[in-house]
Design a protein around this motif. Structure first.
Motif, PDB file in Angstrom:
ATOM      1  N   GLY A   3      -7.504 -44.405  -1.494  1.00 38.66           N
ATOM      2  CA  GLY A   3      -7.971 -45.418  -0.559  1.00 38.66           C
ATOM      3  C   GLY A   3      -9.332 -45.167   0.033  1.00 38.66           C
ATOM      4  N   GLY A   4      -9.916 -43.986  -0.228  1.00 35.63           N
ATOM      5  CA  GLY A   4     -11.194 -43.674   0.385  1.00 35.63           C
ATOM      6  C   GLY A   4     -11.105 -43.535   1.892  1.00 35.63           C
ATOM      7  N   MET A   5      -9.928 -43.174   2.403  1.00 35.16           N
ATOM      8  CA  MET A   5      -9.693 -43.066   3.840  1.00 35.16           C
ATOM      9  C   MET A   5      -9.392 -41.616   4.196  1.00 35.16           C
ATOM     10  SD  MET A   5      -7.245 -46.432   4.379  1.00 35.16           S
ATOM     11  CE  MET A   5      -6.107 -45.987   3.050  1.00 35.16           C
ATOM     12  N   THR A   6     -10.295 -40.961   4.908  1.00 33.59           N
ATOM     13  CA  THR A   6     -10.063 -39.598   5.369  1.00 33.59           C
ATOM     14  C   THR A   6      -9.430 -39.665   6.743  1.00 33.59           C
ATOM     15  OG1 THR A   6     -11.999 -38.843   4.134  1.00 33.59           O
ATOM     16  CG2 THR A   6     -11.103 -37.362   5.808  1.00 33.59           C
ATOM     17  N   ALA A  50     -13.790 -48.359   8.030  1.00 33.92           N
ATOM     18  CA  ALA A  50     -14.009 -47.519   6.841  1.00 33.92           C
ATOM     19  C   ALA A  50     -14.986 -46.414   7.195  1.00 33.92           C
ATOM     20  CB  ALA A  50     -14.557 -48.359   5.679  1.00 33.92           C
ATOM     21  N   GLY A  51     -15.006 -45.389   6.326  1.00 30.74           N
ATOM     22  CA  GLY A  51     -15.978 -44.315   6.482  1.00 30.74           C
ATOM     23  C   GLY A  51     -15.801 -43.537   7.770  1.00 30.74           C
ATOM     24  N   ILE A  52     -16.930 -43.271   8.447  1.00 33.32           N
ATOM     25  CA  ILE A  52     -16.911 -42.465   9.661  1.00 33.32           C
ATOM     26  C   ILE A  52     -16.126 -43.147  10.766  1.00 33.32           C
ATOM     27  CG2 ILE A  52     -19.085 -43.442  10.474  1.00 33.32           C
ATOM     28  CD1 ILE A  52     -17.838 -39.803  10.914  1.00 33.32           C
ATOM     29  N   TYR A  53     -16.105 -44.488  10.763  1.00 33.27           N
ATOM     30  CA  TYR A  53     -15.377 -45.210  11.808  1.00 33.27           C
ATOM     31  C   TYR A  53     -13.865 -45.009  11.653  1.00 33.27           C
ATOM     32  CZ  TYR A  53     -19.958 -47.345  12.265  1.00 33.27           C
ATOM     33  OH  TYR A  53     -21.299 -47.537  12.433  1.00 33.27           O
ATOM     34  N   PHE A  54     -13.393 -45.019  10.419  1.00 37.91           N
ATOM     35  CA  PHE A  54     -11.979 -44.753  10.180  1.00 37.91           C
ATOM     36  C   PHE A  54     -11.640 -43.320  10.584  1.00 37.91           C
ATOM     37  CE2 PHE A  54      -8.389 -43.343   7.663  1.00 37.91           C
ATOM     38  CZ  PHE A  54      -7.509 -44.425   7.738  1.00 37.91           C
ATOM     39  N   MET A 104     -13.118 -41.379  12.801  1.00 37.30           N
ATOM     40  CA  MET A 104     -13.137 -41.212  14.246  1.00 37.30           C
ATOM     41  C   MET A 104     -11.956 -41.918  14.908  1.00 37.30           C
ATOM     42  SD  MET A 104     -15.506 -39.146  14.763  1.00 37.30           S
ATOM     43  CE  MET A 104     -15.370 -39.191  16.550  1.00 37.30           C
ATOM     44  N   LEU A 105     -11.577 -43.071  14.386  1.00 39.10           N
ATOM     45  CA  LEU A 105     -10.437 -43.786  14.964  1.00 39.10           C
ATOM     46  C   LEU A 105      -9.153 -42.985  14.797  1.00 39.10           C
ATOM     47  CD1 LEU A 105      -9.353 -46.259  16.378  1.00 39.10           C
ATOM     48  CD2 LEU A 105      -9.184 -47.404  14.162  1.00 39.10           C
ATOM     49  N   THR A 106      -8.959 -42.396  13.630  1.00 35.96           N
ATOM     50  CA  THR A 106      -7.755 -41.585  13.437  1.00 35.96           C
ATOM     51  C   THR A 106      -7.804 -40.310  14.280  1.00 35.96           C
ATOM     52  OG1 THR A 106      -8.762 -40.595  11.445  1.00 35.96           O
ATOM     53  CG2 THR A 106      -7.287 -42.472  11.131  1.00 35.96           C
TER      54      THR A 106
END
Length: 356
Positions: free
Chosen positions: A57-60, A119-123, A125-127
């Protein structure tokens, strides 16, 4: 040459590894099996959910340890009777298991639905914010935990002997590994990978990108919840400090050490981490060079730095490069004989002629 129907080299290696792990309790000490290997399998199972989200998913995600902890807290609240911290529901163990997994999966669905449009850095930081909020929820609400956490948690009678917990961890790890790999070849897995590569194009083709990401996050939360149950049965207690920022980053580091694009790397990274955590202090003269238990995180940082310099793909990347190098060496033809009656003859086409 690949012959259809015959097992590949990778499947044979995997089968051999499983056989070795099944036989391990008869070959190794009880401490190594019940402490080192059980902890490795549990942490590897949790780290595999990070790999799954990042690979397909490209989600870290930094929320996996929170979901790992939610399952443990919910089991403790449901299973323990009056006199212990928490809700003290006093349910049968397997009913408490169902409750813990249901709550964890529901929490994962809600958190995934919120994060699915980032997505990316926003995902990332949200997690991370999810993890911080979760820590304070369990630390400040004494009805479900409080700063002291929940103690005296007993595993179900079926998993009473420690070696059974090892086998349960091995079984769930194998199922998760095979399931995640198989999912990548399904229509859902391919759509998820397409959303990772080009979400705008996938949306224009009619795919619901946020829904795919939400469902992937929910599935990862379900598996993280299973790992959280194994952990709380192994540890016998859980407290908010175990899901704080430090352990959250450690779980991500485990995935990075092994290789965040490889499912095998989740367990490889966990094994290295547990080995260092367990045996570092026992190395001869290790304290003479200033390496103490208090500096364990520094040692882990040096290990991560070394691996990232040598191979950004982690331990599995190093293994793949070594295998390719050995494969190239084995395909090099031997030098032709210098004497005797054997002659090496080149094709006539190389000289512009035709074969006689």
């Amino acid at each position: 040459m690949n012959i259809r129907g015959l097992p590949t080299r990778g499947s044979l290696v995997f089968a051999g590894l499983i056989v070795a792990l099944l036989a391990l309790p008869n070959l190794a000490t009880a401490f190594f099996v019940n402490f080192v290997m059980t902890q490795t399998l549990v942490l590897g199972l949790a780290a595999a959910t990070i790999v799954f989200l990042a690979k397909y998913g490209g989600m870290t995600s930094l929320a996996q340890l929170l979901l790992f902890g939610v399952a443990g807290f919910m089991f403790g609240n449901a299973a323990l009777e009056a006199g212990a911290r928490g809700l003290n529901l006093g349910w049968p163990p397997w009913a408490a298991v169902g409750f813990a997994i249901l709550v964890t999966t529901a929490v994962a669905f809600v958190l995934g639905a919120i994060a699915s449009r980032t997505a990316g850095i926003y995902f990332l930081m949200l997690t991370l914010v999810y993890g911080v909020i979760g820590f304070f929820v369990f630390a400040q609400i004494v009805e479900i935990s409080g700063p002291g956490g929940i103690t005296s948690i007993q595993r179900p009678d079926l998993l009473g002997p420690p070696v059974r917990l090892y086998y349960a961890s091995l079984l769930l790890s194998v199922l998760a590994y095979l399931g995640f790999r198989a999912l990548g070849r399904t229509a859902f897995g391919l759509a998820l990978q397409g959303s990772r590569d080009d979400p705008i194009r996938m949306a224009s083709l009619g795919f619901n990108v946020p829904l795919h990401r939400t469902l992937a996050f929910t599935l990862a939360g379900f598996v993280a919840g299973l790992a959280g149950l194994l952990n709380v049965w192994w540890n016998g207690q859980i407290d908010p400090a175990s899901i704080s920022i430090g352990p959250t980053l450690i779980l991500l580091i485990i995935a990075v050490i092994g290789g965040i694009s490889s499912f095998e790397g989740a367990w490889a990274g966990a094994f290295v981490y547990v080995l260092v955590l367990t045996y570092l202090r026992d190395l001869p003269l290790i304290d003479r060079i200033g390496v103490t238990e208090a500096r364990f995180n520094t040692v882990i940082g040096v290990i991560v730095l070394a691996i990232m310099v040598l191979s950004p793909e982690g331990l599995t990347g190093l293994a793949q490069r070594l295998r390719r190098r050995l494969g190239r060496r084995s395909t090099i033809a031997p030098d032709p004989p210098t004497g005797g009656s054997v002659a090496v003859r080149k094709p006539a086409k190389e000289f512009g002629g035709t074969r006689p």
